[in-house]
Scaffold this motif. Sequence first.
Motif, PDB file in Angstrom:
ATOM      1  N   GLN A   1      37.157  37.246 -19.695  1.00 55.30           N
ATOM      2  CA  GLN A   1      35.939  37.289 -20.499  1.00 55.30           C
ATOM      3  C   GLN A   1      34.753  37.670 -19.611  1.00 55.30           C
ATOM      4  OE1 GLN A   1      35.352  33.955 -23.130  1.00 55.30           O
ATOM      5  NE2 GLN A   1      33.136  34.213 -23.140  1.00 55.30           N
ATOM      6  N   VAL A   2      33.832  38.432 -20.199  1.00 62.24           N
ATOM      7  CA  VAL A   2      32.648  38.840 -19.472  1.00 62.24           C
ATOM      8  C   VAL A   2      31.780  37.621 -19.186  1.00 62.24           C
ATOM      9  CG1 VAL A   2      30.560  40.251 -19.562  1.00 62.24           C
ATOM     10  CG2 VAL A   2      32.698  41.120 -20.544  1.00 62.24           C
ATOM     11  N   GLN A   3      31.286  37.545 -17.967  1.00 61.84           N
ATOM     12  CA  GLN A   3      30.414  36.437 -17.571  1.00 61.84           C
ATOM     13  C   GLN A   3      28.981  36.927 -17.401  1.00 61.84           C
ATOM     14  OE1 GLN A   3      32.485  35.035 -14.023  1.00 61.84           O
ATOM     15  NE2 GLN A   3      33.462  33.407 -15.205  1.00 61.84           N
ATOM     16  N   LEU A   4      28.043  35.997 -17.573  1.00 57.22           N
ATOM     17  CA  LEU A   4      26.621  36.307 -17.451  1.00 57.22           C
ATOM     18  C   LEU A   4      26.031  35.506 -16.301  1.00 57.22           C
ATOM     19  CD1 LEU A   4      25.632  36.071 -21.236  1.00 57.22           C
ATOM     20  CD2 LEU A   4      26.319  38.103 -19.965  1.00 57.22           C
ATOM     21  N   VAL A   5      25.215  36.152 -15.488  1.00 55.48           N
ATOM     22  CA  VAL A   5      24.583  35.483 -14.348  1.00 55.48           C
ATOM     23  C   VAL A   5      23.089  35.772 -14.386  1.00 55.48           C
ATOM     24  CG1 VAL A   5      24.451  35.268 -11.851  1.00 55.48           C
ATOM     25  CG2 VAL A   5      26.667  35.666 -12.952  1.00 55.48           C
ATOM     26  N   GLU A   6      22.289  34.702 -14.460  1.00 57.88           N
ATOM     27  CA  GLU A   6      20.839  34.854 -14.475  1.00 57.88           C
ATOM     28  C   GLU A   6      20.259  34.742 -13.067  1.00 57.88           C
ATOM     29  OE1 GLU A   6      21.733  32.188 -18.195  1.00 57.88           O
ATOM     30  OE2 GLU A   6      22.409  32.351 -16.104  1.00 57.88           O
ATOM     31  N   SER A   7      19.107  35.352 -12.886  1.00 59.06           N
ATOM     32  CA  SER A   7      18.363  35.227 -11.644  1.00 59.06           C
ATOM     33  C   SER A   7      16.898  35.484 -11.922  1.00 59.06           C
ATOM     34  CB  SER A   7      18.890  36.215 -10.594  1.00 59.06           C
ATOM     35  OG  SER A   7      18.753  37.546 -11.049  1.00 59.06           O
ATOM     36  N   GLY A   8      16.049  35.138 -10.944  1.00 58.18           N
ATOM     37  CA  GLY A   8      14.634  35.449 -11.067  1.00 58.18           C
ATOM     38  C   GLY A   8      13.730  34.281 -11.372  1.00 58.18           C
ATOM     39  N   GLY A   9      14.301  33.099 -11.583  1.00 53.77           N
ATOM     40  CA  GLY A   9      13.463  31.943 -11.858  1.00 53.77           C
ATOM     41  C   GLY A   9      12.733  31.477 -10.612  1.00 53.77           C
ATOM     42  N   GLY A  10      11.828  30.522 -10.810  1.00 46.39           N
ATOM     43  CA  GLY A  10      11.085  29.982  -9.676  1.00 46.39           C
ATOM     44  C   GLY A  10       9.846  29.262 -10.112  1.00 46.39           C
ATOM     45  N   THR A  23      22.707  39.562 -15.620  1.00 49.00           N
ATOM     46  CA  THR A  23      23.665  40.617 -15.333  1.00 49.00           C
ATOM     47  C   THR A  23      25.055  40.204 -15.799  1.00 49.00           C
ATOM     48  OG1 THR A  23      22.371  41.362 -13.442  1.00 49.00           O
ATOM     49  CG2 THR A  23      24.670  42.050 -13.536  1.00 49.00           C
ATOM     50  N   ALA A  24      25.686  41.098 -16.541  1.00 51.64           N
ATOM     51  CA  ALA A  24      27.023  40.836 -17.059  1.00 51.64           C
ATOM     52  C   ALA A  24      28.079  41.395 -16.112  1.00 51.64           C
ATOM     53  CB  ALA A  24      27.170  41.463 -18.439  1.00 51.64           C
ATOM     54  N   SER A  25      29.235  40.730 -16.079  1.00 54.14           N
ATOM     55  CA  SER A  25      30.321  41.177 -15.203  1.00 54.14           C
ATOM     56  C   SER A  25      31.056  42.373 -15.787  1.00 54.14           C
ATOM     57  CB  SER A  25      31.307  40.032 -14.953  1.00 54.14           C
ATOM     58  OG  SER A  25      31.842  39.562 -16.181  1.00 54.14           O
ATOM     59  N   GLY A  26      30.761  42.682 -17.059  1.00 52.49           N
ATOM     60  CA  GLY A  26      31.322  43.851 -17.704  1.00 52.49           C
ATOM     61  C   GLY A  26      30.258  44.562 -18.505  1.00 52.49           C
ATOM     62  N   SER A  27      30.666  45.453 -19.361  1.00 51.13           N
ATOM     63  CA  SER A  27      29.706  46.234 -20.135  1.00 51.13           C
ATOM     64  C   SER A  27      29.025  45.383 -21.208  1.00 51.13           C
ATOM     65  CB  SER A  27      30.407  47.408 -20.820  1.00 51.13           C
ATOM     66  OG  SER A  27      29.511  48.064 -21.690  1.00 51.13           O
ATOM     67  N   ILE A  28      27.685  45.481 -21.269  1.00 54.06           N
ATOM     68  CA  ILE A  28      26.975  44.749 -22.312  1.00 54.06           C
ATOM     69  C   ILE A  28      27.134  45.421 -23.678  1.00 54.06           C
ATOM     70  CG2 ILE A  28      25.337  43.644 -20.779  1.00 54.06           C
ATOM     71  CD1 ILE A  28      23.275  45.758 -21.505  1.00 54.06           C
ATOM     72  N   PHE A  29      27.734  46.601 -23.701  1.00 55.89           N
ATOM     73  CA  PHE A  29      28.043  47.233 -24.977  1.00 55.89           C
ATOM     74  C   PHE A  29      29.132  46.481 -25.720  1.00 55.89           C
ATOM     75  CE2 PHE A  29      25.370  50.700 -25.568  1.00 55.89           C
ATOM     76  CZ  PHE A  29      25.194  51.417 -24.399  1.00 55.89           C
ATOM     77  N   SER A  30      29.847  45.600 -24.989  1.00 59.64           N
ATOM     78  CA  SER A  30      30.890  44.809 -25.645  1.00 59.64           C
ATOM     79  C   SER A  30      30.303  43.706 -26.524  1.00 59.64           C
ATOM     80  CB  SER A  30      31.815  44.190 -24.600  1.00 59.64           C
ATOM     81  OG  SER A  30      31.121  43.258 -23.794  1.00 59.64           O
ATOM     82  N   PHE A  31      28.985  43.490 -26.413  1.00 54.27           N
ATOM     83  CA  PHE A  31      28.325  42.453 -27.204  1.00 54.27           C
ATOM     84  C   PHE A  31      27.567  43.050 -28.387  1.00 54.27           C
ATOM     85  CE2 PHE A  31      29.618  39.585 -24.170  1.00 54.27           C
ATOM     86  CZ  PHE A  31      29.078  39.794 -22.913  1.00 54.27           C
ATOM     87  N   ASN A  32      27.463  42.279 -29.450  1.00 61.39           N
ATOM     88  CA  ASN A  32      26.692  42.704 -30.624  1.00 61.39           C
ATOM     89  C   ASN A  32      25.200  42.460 -30.443  1.00 61.39           C
ATOM     90  OD1 ASN A  32      28.879  43.646 -31.954  1.00 61.39           O
ATOM     91  ND2 ASN A  32      28.974  42.035 -33.485  1.00 61.39           N
ATOM     92  N   GLY A  33      24.854  41.609 -29.498  1.00 66.97           N
ATOM     93  CA  GLY A  33      23.441  41.316 -29.254  1.00 66.97           C
ATOM     94  C   GLY A  33      23.333  40.370 -28.078  1.00 66.97           C
ATOM     95  N   MET A  34      22.145  40.319 -27.494  1.00 68.71           N
ATOM     96  CA  MET A  34      21.898  39.409 -26.383  1.00 68.71           C
ATOM     97  C   MET A  34      20.562  38.727 -26.590  1.00 68.71           C
ATOM     98  SD  MET A  34      23.473  41.511 -23.157  1.00 68.71           S
ATOM     99  CE  MET A  34      23.563  40.014 -22.142  1.00 68.71           C
ATOM    100  N   ALA A  35      20.398  37.599 -25.884  1.00 68.88           N
ATOM    101  CA  ALA A  35      19.195  36.808 -26.106  1.00 68.88           C
ATOM    102  C   ALA A  35      18.868  35.962 -24.879  1.00 68.88           C
ATOM    103  CB  ALA A  35      19.400  35.885 -27.312  1.00 68.88           C
ATOM    104  N   TRP A  36      17.630  35.500 -24.856  1.00 73.74           N
ATOM    105  CA  TRP A  36      17.205  34.480 -23.902  1.00 73.74           C
ATOM    106  C   TRP A  36      16.836  33.221 -24.682  1.00 73.74           C
ATOM    107  CZ3 TRP A  36      17.514  34.639 -18.714  1.00 73.74           C
ATOM    108  CH2 TRP A  36      17.676  35.892 -18.102  1.00 73.74           C
TER     109      TRP A  36
END
Length: 118
Positions: A1-10, A23-36
């Motif tokens: 399964q594709v994994q998601l890794v966040e960065s940039g906080g502080g 950043t996803a470990s695979g193509s984000i086209f495999s998802f129907n949508g993304m969110a924060w």
Amino acid sequence: QVQLVESGGGLVQPGGSLRLSCTASGSIFSFNGMAWYRQAPGKQRELVATISTGGTTGYVESVKGRFTISRDNAKNTVYLQMNSLKPEDTAVYSCAARTPSSIRYNVWGQGTQVTVSS
């Protein structure tokens, strides 16, 4: 399964800016949508911003005009540009994605802490 890794906080002062990356470990086209999402201590998790595969965006009222969600398909990355930050934006921010088989966001990153304080 594709994994998601966040960065940039502080830690940032009120009025400052941060850019979060997911950043996803695979193509984000495999998802129907993304969110924060974000979750502050003692509060429920809140949907902050969404972006569709076509680039359509949506925001919770409290961040409209200050936050911008975007995606770079070539880098399999979704960003959250946060400007004019306020102390009430302090939270753990998590990236989420929805697979074609799900009506809910069902793939999650580990989260990144954003603290807005002087």
